[in-house]
Design a protein around this motif. Structure first.
Motif, PDB file in Angstrom:
ATOM      1  N   GLY A  36       0.810  -1.205   0.000  1.00 17.63           N
ATOM      2  CA  GLY A  36       0.000   0.000   0.000  1.00 17.63           C
ATOM      3  C   GLY A  36       0.847   1.260   0.000  1.00 17.63           C
ATOM      4  O   GLY A  36       0.564   2.223  -0.731  1.00 17.63           O
ATOM      5  N   PHE A  37       1.886   1.270   0.820  1.00 23.62           N
ATOM      6  CA  PHE A  37       2.791   2.420   0.853  1.00 23.62           C
ATOM      7  C   PHE A  37       3.533   2.561  -0.472  1.00 23.62           C
ATOM      8  O   PHE A  37       3.648   3.664  -1.018  1.00 23.62           O
ATOM      9  N   GLN A  38       4.053   1.469  -0.970  1.00 25.79           N
ATOM     10  CA  GLN A  38       4.866   1.547  -2.177  1.00 25.79           C
ATOM     11  C   GLN A  38       4.068   2.018  -3.386  1.00 25.79           C
ATOM     12  O   GLN A  38       4.598   2.698  -4.260  1.00 25.79           O
ATOM     13  N   PHE A  68      11.061  -1.246   9.715  1.00 29.30           N
ATOM     14  CA  PHE A  68      10.170  -1.582   8.604  1.00 29.30           C
ATOM     15  C   PHE A  68       9.514  -0.314   8.064  1.00 29.30           C
ATOM     16  O   PHE A  68       9.465  -0.080   6.840  1.00 29.30           O
ATOM     17  N   LEU A  69       9.009   0.529   8.982  1.00 27.10           N
ATOM     18  CA  LEU A  69       8.354   1.765   8.566  1.00 27.10           C
ATOM     19  C   LEU A  69       9.347   2.725   7.924  1.00 27.10           C
ATOM     20  O   LEU A  69       9.029   3.400   6.948  1.00 27.10           O
ATOM     21  N   GLU A  70      10.560   2.770   8.451  1.00 30.04           N
ATOM     22  CA  GLU A  70      11.601   3.628   7.892  1.00 30.04           C
ATOM     23  C   GLU A  70      11.875   3.288   6.428  1.00 30.04           C
ATOM     24  O   GLU A  70      12.147   4.182   5.612  1.00 30.04           O
ATOM     25  N   ALA A  71      11.800   2.014   6.080  1.00 32.58           N
ATOM     26  CA  ALA A  71      12.107   1.572   4.723  1.00 32.58           C
ATOM     27  C   ALA A  71      11.001   1.902   3.722  1.00 32.58           C
ATOM     28  O   ALA A  71      11.214   1.788   2.509  1.00 32.58           O
ATOM     29  N   LEU A  72       9.839   2.303   4.208  1.00 39.46           N
ATOM     30  CA  LEU A  72       8.726   2.626   3.323  1.00 39.46           C
ATOM     31  C   LEU A  72       8.827   4.080   2.858  1.00 39.46           C
ATOM     32  O   LEU A  72       9.415   4.921   3.543  1.00 39.46           O
ATOM     33  N   PRO A  73       8.254   4.402   1.706  1.00 35.86           N
ATOM     34  CA  PRO A  73       8.355   5.780   1.201  1.00 35.86           C
ATOM     35  C   PRO A  73       7.566   6.764   2.057  1.00 35.86           C
ATOM     36  O   PRO A  73       6.605   6.410   2.734  1.00 35.86           O
ATOM     37  N   GLY A  74       7.998   8.020   2.015  1.00 35.07           N
ATOM     38  CA  GLY A  74       7.290   9.084   2.697  1.00 35.07           C
ATOM     39  C   GLY A  74       7.817   9.409   4.084  1.00 35.07           C
ATOM     40  O   GLY A  74       8.559   8.630   4.687  1.00 35.07           O
ATOM     41  N   LYS A  75       7.435  10.595   4.561  1.00 33.40           N
ATOM     42  CA  LYS A  75       7.678  10.972   5.946  1.00 33.40           C
ATOM     43  C   LYS A  75       6.532  10.415   6.786  1.00 33.40           C
ATOM     44  O   LYS A  75       5.382  10.418   6.353  1.00 33.40           O
ATOM     45  N   LYS A  76       6.852   9.915   7.981  1.00 30.20           N
ATOM     46  CA  LYS A  76       5.805   9.334   8.816  1.00 30.20           C
ATOM     47  C   LYS A  76       5.748  10.044  10.159  1.00 30.20           C
ATOM     48  O   LYS A  76       6.775  10.263  10.799  1.00 30.20           O
ATOM     49  N   ILE A 102      17.164   6.385  11.953  1.00 30.74           N
ATOM     50  CA  ILE A 102      15.798   6.373  11.438  1.00 30.74           C
ATOM     51  C   ILE A 102      15.353   7.826  11.332  1.00 30.74           C
ATOM     52  O   ILE A 102      15.041   8.470  12.330  1.00 30.74           O
ATOM     53  N   GLY A 103      15.344   8.345  10.106  1.00 30.89           N
ATOM     54  CA  GLY A 103      15.124   9.768   9.922  1.00 30.89           C
ATOM     55  C   GLY A 103      13.784  10.165   9.347  1.00 30.89           C
ATOM     56  O   GLY A 103      13.455  11.356   9.311  1.00 30.89           O
ATOM     57  N   SER A 104      12.991   9.194   8.899  1.00 36.03           N
ATOM     58  CA  SER A 104      11.713   9.537   8.264  1.00 36.03           C
ATOM     59  C   SER A 104      10.542   9.481   9.240  1.00 36.03           C
ATOM     60  O   SER A 104       9.404   9.719   8.842  1.00 36.03           O
TER      61      SER A 104
END
Length: 233
Positions: A36-38, A68-76, A102-104
């Motif tokens: 879904g994220f990708q 896992f969340l860090e590897a997905l696109p977008g800022k979270k 983890i920067g996103s």
């Protein structure tokens, strides 16, 4: 640039607790979240996670889910949910994110964030919220709700004059339940958009989805959205 929301991911990469025991909708849900994220989130987009992000009970157990969340696109941007036991304090979580590069991922608690959309900027505000059962509610519940109202006000006050989008974990409206304390704050600040999670499965039928007074309410629990983040701005 777009603003999206989803809640209740209930990731369990660091534990053996999985949502797959709750039926077909949850089968292979981690991969559904990834897909879904990708497909729907671009690197420049912002996604607000409306609580219950991880089943981990401490930072060590939650770290694989954060990676896992860090590897997905977008800022979270993460809001605390009632099952986010790993979220011990803002400082400890921030230290863990920094130590693991983890920067996103950022945290929403007593603060707000500016999100630049295609035509204008908006402010992302919110808090966990709370639910008080009319029959079993206690003085302790009332204390928690008062604290959550203070946190929501702090978040909104920090946002300045920008249009404010509010994100909660608990719904302020559900069946015949009204959290008037939260609703009065939304009215005071003329909030036009409010997203919430927490509700699953058969309980979807009791969710309030629509406009009341000036506020548009949307349910963004992951299983309700079929694990696809919902674009709201």
């Amino acid at each position: 640039m777009a603003l999206l929301a989803i809640g209740d991911l209930h990731l369990s990469l660091g534990t053996n607790k999985t949502m797959e025991v709750f039926g077909d909708r949850w089968q292979n849900y981690t991969e559904k979240i990834r897909a879904g994220f990708q497909e729907f989130v671009k690197p420049e987009d912002t996604v607000v996670i409306c609580g219950d992000f991880s089943w981990g009970i401490n930072l060590e157990e939650a770290l694989p889910d954060l990676k896992f969340l860090e590897a997905l696109p977008g800022k979270k941007i993460l809001i605390k949910g009632n099952h986010d036991y790993w979220w011990s304090s803002m400082k400890k979580v921030k230290d863990l994110l920094a130590a693991n590069e983890i920067g996103s991922i950022t945290l929403l608690q007593n603060n707000s964030y500016t999100c630049d959309l295609e035509r204008h900027a908006v402010s992302i505000c919110g808090t966990r919220g709370w639910f008080i059962d009319e029959e079993t509610g206690t003085e302790h519940d009332e204390k928690i709700l008062r604290r959550e109202c203070i946190r929501l006000e702090m978040s909104l006050q920090s946002a300045g004059s920008l249009e404010k989008y509010v994100f909660l974990h608990y719904p302020p409206l559900y069946k015949n339940y009204r959290c008037d304390e939260i609703l009065s704050i939304l009215k005071k600040y003329e909030i036009r958009h409010c997203c919430y999670g927490h509700i699953h499965a058969a309980s979807f039928r009791g969710a309030y989805i629509g406009t009341m007074e000036q506020t548009d309410f949307r349910l963004v629990s992951a299983d309700y959205l079929n694990f696809i983040p919902l674009r709201i701005g």
